[in-house]
Scaffold this motif. Structure first.
Motif, PDB file in Angstrom:
ATOM      1  N   LYS A  71       0.838  -1.202  -0.001  1.00  0.00           N
ATOM      2  CA  LYS A  71      -0.174  -0.172  -0.084  1.00  0.00           C
ATOM      3  C   LYS A  71       0.903   1.377   0.026  1.00  0.00           C
ATOM      4  N   GLU A  72       1.980   1.069   0.613  1.00  0.00           N
ATOM      5  CA  GLU A  72       2.793   2.233   0.617  1.00  0.00           C
ATOM      6  C   GLU A  72       3.260   2.824  -0.873  1.00  0.00           C
ATOM      7  N   LEU A  73       3.339   1.922  -1.807  1.00  0.00           N
ATOM      8  CA  LEU A  73       3.652   2.507  -2.966  1.00  0.00           C
ATOM      9  C   LEU A  73       2.805   2.970  -4.025  1.00  0.00           C
ATOM     10  N   LEU A  74       1.332   2.758  -3.544  1.00  0.00           N
ATOM     11  CA  LEU A  74       0.263   3.187  -4.083  1.00  0.00           C
ATOM     12  C   LEU A  74       0.386   4.623  -4.337  1.00  0.00           C
ATOM     13  N   PRO A  75      -0.045   5.097  -5.781  1.00  0.00           N
ATOM     14  CA  PRO A  75       0.150   6.485  -6.016  1.00  0.00           C
ATOM     15  C   PRO A  75      -0.802   7.336  -5.308  1.00  0.00           C
ATOM     16  N   ILE A  76      -0.514   8.519  -4.651  1.00  0.00           N
ATOM     17  CA  ILE A  76      -1.555   9.508  -4.090  1.00  0.00           C
ATOM     18  C   ILE A  76      -1.003  10.912  -4.874  1.00  0.00           C
ATOM     19  N   ASN A  77      -1.935  11.110  -5.765  1.00  0.00           N
ATOM     20  CA  ASN A  77      -1.786  12.376  -6.501  1.00  0.00           C
ATOM     21  C   ASN A  77      -0.365  12.370  -7.432  1.00  0.00           C
ATOM     22  N   GLY A  78      -0.153  11.220  -7.851  1.00  0.00           N
ATOM     23  CA  GLY A  78       1.136  11.091  -8.812  1.00  0.00           C
ATOM     24  C   GLY A  78       2.461  10.751  -8.065  1.00  0.00           C
ATOM     25  N   LYS A  79       2.210  10.511  -6.757  1.00  0.00           N
ATOM     26  CA  LYS A  79       3.514   9.882  -6.071  1.00  0.00           C
ATOM     27  C   LYS A  79       3.508   8.905  -5.127  1.00  0.00           C
ATOM     28  N   PRO A  80       4.132   7.817  -4.909  1.00  0.00           N
ATOM     29  CA  PRO A  80       3.802   6.741  -3.936  1.00  0.00           C
ATOM     30  C   PRO A  80       3.782   7.465  -2.379  1.00  0.00           C
ATOM     31  N   GLY A  81       2.772   7.097  -1.912  1.00  0.00           N
ATOM     32  CA  GLY A  81       2.529   7.387  -0.534  1.00  0.00           C
ATOM     33  C   GLY A  81       3.677   7.558   0.345  1.00  0.00           C
ATOM     34  N   ILE A  82       4.494   6.592   0.418  1.00  0.00           N
ATOM     35  CA  ILE A  82       5.817   6.610   1.304  1.00  0.00           C
ATOM     36  C   ILE A  82       6.712   7.881   0.922  1.00  0.00           C
ATOM     37  N   GLU A  83       6.681   8.534  -0.452  1.00  0.00           N
ATOM     38  CA  GLU A  83       7.508   9.600  -0.423  1.00  0.00           C
ATOM     39  C   GLU A  83       7.169  11.014   0.272  1.00  0.00           C
ATOM     40  N   TYR A  84       5.739  11.075   0.365  1.00  0.00           N
ATOM     41  CA  TYR A  84       5.317  12.044   1.410  1.00  0.00           C
ATOM     42  C   TYR A  84       6.034  12.050   2.817  1.00  0.00           C
ATOM     43  N   ILE A  85       5.845  10.738   3.121  1.00  0.00           N
ATOM     44  CA  ILE A  85       6.733  10.420   4.461  1.00  0.00           C
ATOM     45  C   ILE A  85       8.086  10.819   4.532  1.00  0.00           C
ATOM     46  N   LEU A  86       8.566  10.119   3.604  1.00  0.00           N
ATOM     47  CA  LEU A  86      10.084  10.479   3.481  1.00  0.00           C
ATOM     48  C   LEU A  86      10.388  12.087   3.395  1.00  0.00           C
ATOM     49  N   ASP A  87       9.798  12.692   2.454  1.00  0.00           N
ATOM     50  CA  ASP A  87      10.086  14.121   2.534  1.00  0.00           C
ATOM     51  C   ASP A  87       9.774  14.904   4.076  1.00  0.00           C
ATOM     52  N   GLU A  88       8.592  14.419   4.590  1.00  0.00           N
ATOM     53  CA  GLU A  88       8.437  14.997   5.669  1.00  0.00           C
ATOM     54  C   GLU A  88       9.620  14.917   6.845  1.00  0.00           C
ATOM     55  N   CYS A  89      10.175  13.604   6.886  1.00  0.00           N
ATOM     56  CA  CYS A  89      11.402  13.477   7.551  1.00  0.00           C
ATOM     57  C   CYS A  89      12.623  14.164   7.080  1.00  0.00           C
ATOM     58  N   ILE A  90      12.839  14.200   6.079  1.00  0.00           N
ATOM     59  CA  ILE A  90      13.941  14.852   5.444  1.00  0.00           C
ATOM     60  C   ILE A  90      13.906  16.505   5.950  1.00  0.00           C
ATOM     61  N   HIS A  91      12.692  17.013   5.714  1.00  0.00           N
ATOM     62  CA  HIS A  91      12.459  18.462   5.975  1.00  0.00           C
ATOM     63  C   HIS A  91      12.520  18.772   7.717  1.00  0.00           C
ATOM     64  N   ALA A  92      12.568  17.571   8.171  1.00  0.00           N
ATOM     65  CA  ALA A  92      12.450  17.766   9.842  1.00  0.00           C
ATOM     66  C   ALA A  92      13.721  17.743  10.211  1.00  0.00           C
ATOM     67  N   GLY A  93      14.707  17.298   9.261  1.00  0.00           N
ATOM     68  CA  GLY A  93      16.114  17.192   9.908  1.00  0.00           C
ATOM     69  C   GLY A  93      16.548  15.730  10.287  1.00  0.00           C
ATOM     70  N   ILE A  94      15.794  14.774   9.886  1.00  0.00           N
ATOM     71  CA  ILE A  94      16.155  13.266  10.099  1.00  0.00           C
ATOM     72  C   ILE A  94      17.189  12.917   8.995  1.00  0.00           C
ATOM     73  N   LYS A  95      18.281  12.147   9.416  1.00  0.00           N
ATOM     74  CA  LYS A  95      19.515  11.861   8.553  1.00  0.00           C
ATOM     75  C   LYS A  95      19.415  10.243   8.345  1.00  0.00           C
ATOM     76  N   GLU A  96      18.847   9.375   8.991  1.00  0.00           N
ATOM     77  CA  GLU A  96      18.602   8.079   8.921  1.00  0.00           C
ATOM     78  C   GLU A  96      17.366   7.615   9.214  1.00  0.00           C
ATOM     79  N   ILE A  97      16.947   6.656   8.245  1.00  0.00           N
ATOM     80  CA  ILE A  97      15.393   6.154   8.228  1.00  0.00           C
ATOM     81  C   ILE A  97      15.534   4.467   8.336  1.00  0.00           C
ATOM     82  N   ILE A  98      14.822   3.849   9.287  1.00  0.00           N
ATOM     83  CA  ILE A  98      14.727   2.477   9.266  1.00  0.00           C
ATOM     84  C   ILE A  98      13.372   2.097   8.775  1.00  0.00           C
ATOM     85  N   PHE A  99      13.462   1.370   7.852  1.00  0.00           N
ATOM     86  CA  PHE A  99      12.050   0.811   7.006  1.00  0.00           C
ATOM     87  C   PHE A  99      11.936  -0.462   7.884  1.00  0.00           C
TER      88      PHE A  99
END
Ligand code: G1P
Length: 271
Positions: free
Chosen positions: A25-53
């Motif tokens: 489900k995390e790869l399903l597109p939401i307005n043209g991009k996979p849902g997970i990319e919104y979550i990754l962008d939120e992390c990056i803009h919050a200053g996160i340096k490492e993400i564990i999936f």
């Protein structure tokens, strides 16, 4: 400093069947991009340096999405399309930050968190549940400043309709700290309407302490036979650990249900 985030991604996605029968489900597109990319962008803009999936063998497709270099390189060489090059660079940027761990049995969010134990270095870390998108305002970033200000754990909070309380973790709140933040007295995973101490719900953003791992190791399965992160948090609160409920600003989108998923594309396209 909060530099690491974890994202549980091993869930079966049954609420989104048939879409999720072969596709995560995390790869399903939401307005043209996979849902997970919104979550990754939120992390990056919050200053996160490492993400564990935290994925499972059944969800290897998530790993493949970030490790498809051979395919991209071939296409880029052949087509020289700047759009594809840009997309590939973005994937490379994400890939550099992501580590994968496995949870092959869906034993609950608490069990998923436990799989990251040996990778967490600092005293506190961030967890994001990918079903919950929060747009327009970076909820993780706001929570990190609340954490810095009050030196405590923080969880996202939202008012929900009384009749839906059994779908969420529900807070019992203590005193108000400021406009957006309350101390938490208790939190109950998916209570009945009768049991629910309020209609303030846990939304999927958490700043958790490293010591939650020792709590999780001791924890017995709770509702539905799963190890819930909410139950471990409740134990820490009973042991006088300070947890804050942060009433985030921003638009909440529930992408874990079919209606919510459909609606999220409409809502994001309007932003
Ligand atoms: C999880 C949590 C629950 C929280 C919810 C937010 O539930 O266990 O406490 O309110 O996320 O989306 P799930 O969506 O996995 O049923």
């Amino acid at each position: 400093m909060i530099k690491q985030a974890i994202i549980p991604l091993a869930g079966l996605g049954t609420r989104l069947l048939p879409l999720t029968s072969v596709f995560p489900k995390e790869l399903l597109p939401i307005n043209g991009k996979p849902g997970i990319e919104y979550i990754l962008d939120e992390c990056i803009h919050a200053g996160i340096k490492e993400i564990i999936f935290i994925i499972s063998k059944k969800k290897e497709m998530i790993r493949d999405y970030f490790y498809n270099d051979h395919f991209y390189k071939k296409i880029i060489k052949k087509k020289k399309d700047p759009r594809i090059l840009k997309e590939y660079r973005k994937i490379l940027k994400y890939k550099k930050m992501i580590k994968f761990v496995y949870q092959n049995k869906p034993l609950g969010t608490g069990d998923a968190v436990l799989k990251t134990k040996k990778y967490i270095r600092n005293k506190f870390f961030l967890m994001l549940l990918p079903d919950d998108l929060i747009m327009k305002n970076n909820c993780s970033k706001s929570m990190i400043s609340v954490h810095k200000q009050y030196k405590s754990c923080v969880m996202a909070s939202m008012n929900v309709k009384k009749k839906t309380v059994s779908r969420w973790g529900i807070y019992k709140l203590d005193r108000k700290l400021d406009n957006k933040n309350y101390l938490i007295k208790d939190v109950i995973e998916k209570p009945s309407i009768k049991e629910a101490p309020s209609n303030q719900a846990v939304i999927g953003r958490y700043i958790l302490p490293k010591k939650i791992f020792s709590e999780l190791l001791k924890q017995k399965p709770g509702k539905g036979g799963e190890i819930h992160i909410t139950d471990a948090i409740q134990k820490l609160i009973y042991n006088e650990d300070k947890f804050i409920a942060h009433n985030f600003t921003g638009k909440y989108l529930d992408c874990g249900s079919m209606q919510g998923y459909i609606n999220s594309t409409l809502e994001i396209s309007k932003l």
